[in-house]
Design a protein around this motif. Structure first.
Motif, PDB file in Angstrom:
ATOM      1  N   ILE A 159       0.839  -1.200   0.000  1.00 27.14           N
ATOM      2  CA  ILE A 159       0.000   0.000   0.000  1.00 27.14           C
ATOM      3  C   ILE A 159       0.873   1.249   0.000  1.00 27.14           C
ATOM      4  O   ILE A 159       1.670   1.463   0.920  1.00 27.14           O
ATOM      5  N   ILE A 160       0.719   2.088  -1.014  1.00 30.48           N
ATOM      6  CA  ILE A 160       1.372   3.392  -1.049  1.00 30.48           C
ATOM      7  C   ILE A 160       0.397   4.396  -0.420  1.00 30.48           C
ATOM      8  O   ILE A 160      -0.731   4.545  -0.877  1.00 30.48           O
ATOM      9  N   ALA A 174      -5.852  -1.731   4.085  1.00 32.36           N
ATOM     10  CA  ALA A 174      -5.286  -2.728   4.989  1.00 32.36           C
ATOM     11  C   ALA A 174      -6.385  -3.657   5.516  1.00 32.36           C
ATOM     12  O   ALA A 174      -6.199  -4.882   5.598  1.00 32.36           O
ATOM     13  N   ALA A 175      -7.540  -3.074   5.844  1.00 34.56           N
ATOM     14  CA  ALA A 175      -8.662  -3.877   6.335  1.00 34.56           C
ATOM     15  C   ALA A 175      -9.210  -4.787   5.237  1.00 34.56           C
ATOM     16  O   ALA A 175      -9.518  -5.965   5.481  1.00 34.56           O
ATOM     17  N   ALA A 176      -9.319  -4.267   4.021  1.00 38.20           N
ATOM     18  CA  ALA A 176      -9.844  -5.061   2.901  1.00 38.20           C
ATOM     19  C   ALA A 176      -8.903  -6.200   2.538  1.00 38.20           C
ATOM     20  O   ALA A 176      -9.342  -7.300   2.187  1.00 38.20           O
ATOM     21  N   ILE A 177      -7.613  -5.942   2.609  1.00 39.08           N
ATOM     22  CA  ILE A 177      -6.627  -6.989   2.309  1.00 39.08           C
ATOM     23  C   ILE A 177      -6.742  -8.124   3.323  1.00 39.08           C
ATOM     24  O   ILE A 177      -6.719  -9.306   2.977  1.00 39.08           O
ATOM     25  N   ALA A 178      -6.900  -7.748   4.597  1.00 38.49           N
ATOM     26  CA  ALA A 178      -7.064  -8.759   5.644  1.00 38.49           C
ATOM     27  C   ALA A 178      -8.356  -9.549   5.447  1.00 38.49           C
ATOM     28  O   ALA A 178      -8.380 -10.779   5.591  1.00 38.49           O
ATOM     29  N   GLY A 180      -0.758  -7.794   3.746  1.00 40.45           N
ATOM     30  CA  GLY A 180      -0.578  -6.392   3.412  1.00 40.45           C
ATOM     31  C   GLY A 180       0.627  -5.781   4.087  1.00 40.45           C
ATOM     32  O   GLY A 180       1.096  -6.244   5.125  1.00 40.45           O
ATOM     33  N   GLY A 181       1.135  -4.732   3.480  1.00 45.68           N
ATOM     34  CA  GLY A 181       2.227  -3.937   4.036  1.00 45.68           C
ATOM     35  C   GLY A 181       2.162  -2.586   3.378  1.00 45.68           C
ATOM     36  O   GLY A 181       1.436  -2.422   2.387  1.00 45.68           O
ATOM     37  N   LEU A 206      10.791   1.597  -3.018  1.00 39.46           N
ATOM     38  CA  LEU A 206      11.476   0.542  -3.770  1.00 39.46           C
ATOM     39  C   LEU A 206      11.560  -0.742  -2.947  1.00 39.46           C
ATOM     40  O   LEU A 206      11.353  -1.849  -3.476  1.00 39.46           O
ATOM     41  N   LYS A 207      11.818  -0.617  -1.653  1.00 46.63           N
ATOM     42  CA  LYS A 207      11.878  -1.785  -0.774  1.00 46.63           C
ATOM     43  C   LYS A 207      10.504  -2.461  -0.706  1.00 46.63           C
ATOM     44  O   LYS A 207      10.394  -3.684  -0.784  1.00 46.63           O
ATOM     45  N   LEU A 208       9.446  -1.642  -0.568  1.00 47.95           N
ATOM     46  CA  LEU A 208       8.091  -2.187  -0.527  1.00 47.95           C
ATOM     47  C   LEU A 208       7.761  -2.914  -1.827  1.00 47.95           C
ATOM     48  O   LEU A 208       7.186  -4.007  -1.821  1.00 47.95           O
TER      49      LEU A 208
END
Length: 242
Positions: free
Chosen positions: A6-7, A18-22, A28-29, A38-40
């Motif tokens: 998530i940006i 985040a809630a929808a991903i769960a 999620g991250g 870039l790391k994400l």
């Protein structure tokens, strides 16, 4: 399990994502302003961006470098942003939309169909209302619906739109598409597309009761995008509408 990055993770849409991903049983991250995009991107299978137009170029560069697809729901994009998206789509799958709601996606399809079948004697007006904190107008969704109407009518929205009427504006242009933007309260997003003919009127509407509808649609789009080759995609394709 799919890892969805998530940006803009600390924003209202980031929290909803985040809630929808769960809820979807995925992982999620995220990062917010100043975070290592870039790391994400390297650690995620697909990214979703609801941050700001100013951050888009760096986000696209990170996705291309990591060879990861991205769903872009950020509104207020300018012409140069679309050039950047087109360029990135040569290397990665990119889905960009003014609205990730599945209901709005279907509404745009219906608007296009109606505009195709009703001639210029039917005036088209797009009316939208959002919460008092929204900074861009018309909303990305209103522009999406206006573009659908323009495509149905086979005109250019750039030259056929009427916005911000005030004072002695003169008569309405035949065949044009009008926009009106309302702001107030905590409205998540209300949109009406009005087809006003002689002595009759049709209104196609969508009411967003909670921004979770956008988050759930974005997650569905992200999972769909994972299986696509590099190109630029839209929400109707997620629903198999075109």
């Amino acid at each position: 399990m799919t890892s969805i990055g998530i940006i803009g993770s600390e924003g209202r849409m980031g929290v909803a994502l985040a809630a929808a991903i769960a809820q979807a049983g995925q992982q999620g991250g995220g990062v917010d302003r100043g975070g290592n995009v870039l790391k994400l991107a390297s650690e995620s299978d697909v990214l979703v961006d609801f941050s700001s137009p100013a951050a888009l170029e760096a986000t696209l560069d990170a996705c291309v470098a990591a060879q990861k697809p991205i769903v872009i729901g950020t509104t207020g994009l300018e012409e140069r942003h679309h050039y950047l998206i087109d360029d990135a789509a040569k290397d990665i799958a990119v889905l960009q939309t003014g609205n990730t709601s599945l209901g709005v996606t279907l509404l745009a399809h219906l608007v296009r169909e109606a505009a195709t079948r009703l001639d210029a004697g039917w005036d088209i007006e797009v009316v939208e209302m959002h919460h008092r904190m929204k900074v861009d107008a018309p909303s990305g969704t209103a522009l999406l619906l206006g573009q659908a109407a323009a495509e149905g009518r086979r005109i250019s929205l750039e030259t056929g739109a009427e916005r911000g009427r005030d004072g002695m504006t003169g008569a309405r242009g035949r065949g044009n598409i009008g926009f009106a933007s309302l702001r107030g309260g905590t409205v998540a997003g209300d949109h009406d597309v009005i087809f006003a003919g002689d002595e009759e009127m049709i209104t196609l509407s969508h009411r967003a009761e909670n921004r979770m509808i956008f988050a759930r649609g974005a997650v569905r789009a992200a999972l769909w995008l994972l299986n696509q080759k590099p190109d630029r995609y839209t929400m109707p394709q997620v629903l198999g509408l075109n």
